[in-house]
Design a protein around this motif. Sequence first.
Motif, PDB file in Angstrom:
ATOM      1  N   TRP A   1     -12.953  -1.456  -2.753  1.00  0.00           N
ATOM      2  CA  TRP A   1     -12.277  -1.281  -1.473  1.00  0.00           C
ATOM      3  C   TRP A   1     -12.918  -2.155  -0.407  1.00  0.00           C
TER       4      TRP A   1
ATOM      5  N   VAL B   1     -10.814   2.294   8.871  1.00  0.00           N
ATOM      6  CA  VAL B   1      -9.625   2.097   8.040  1.00  0.00           C
ATOM      7  C   VAL B   1     -10.078   1.217   6.879  1.00  0.00           C
TER       8      VAL B   1
ATOM      9  N   GLY C   1      -9.330   0.256   2.388  1.00  0.00           N
ATOM     10  CA  GLY C   1      -8.416   0.396   1.264  1.00  0.00           C
ATOM     11  C   GLY C   1      -8.518  -0.728   0.268  1.00  0.00           C
ATOM     12  N   ASN C   2      -7.617  -0.663  -0.696  1.00  0.00           N
ATOM     13  CA  ASN C   2      -7.510  -1.677  -1.740  1.00  0.00           C
ATOM     14  C   ASN C   2      -6.021  -1.909  -1.960  1.00  0.00           C
ATOM     15  N   ALA C   3      -5.529  -3.046  -1.479  1.00  0.00           N
ATOM     16  CA  ALA C   3      -4.095  -3.346  -1.571  1.00  0.00           C
ATOM     17  C   ALA C   3      -3.616  -3.480  -3.012  1.00  0.00           C
TER      18      ALA C   3
ATOM     19  N   GLU D   1      -5.689   3.868   0.301  1.00  0.00           N
ATOM     20  CA  GLU D   1      -6.001   3.681   1.717  1.00  0.00           C
ATOM     21  C   GLU D   1      -6.702   4.919   2.253  1.00  0.00           C
TER      22      GLU D   1
END
Length: 81
Positions: A12, A33, A35-37, A42
């Motif tokens: 992430w 904020v 995440g890992n697209a 998220e």
Amino acid sequence: QQAWQLQLPRTWKTLSQADAPPPGVRKPAALVVAGNAEIGGELVVLRVPLSTDPRDPNSAASSDLIGYFSTPAGKTPSVKQ
């Protein structure tokens, strides 16, 4: 002073990070904020001030949240459904 810690999964990335607003600021703020697209994960850490002022229509719910998260480890929260 930061009162919490967070360790993200290795894959992430932190997308944004902000300091907590100073005491007295009464609006929500996104502190982290991340995440890992590629896998669709998220996380958003929000700071949301709670009011226990009896004139606030949400004061009972705020008091319940404060009580729940203030319960010492190993004890059962007194909050009822």
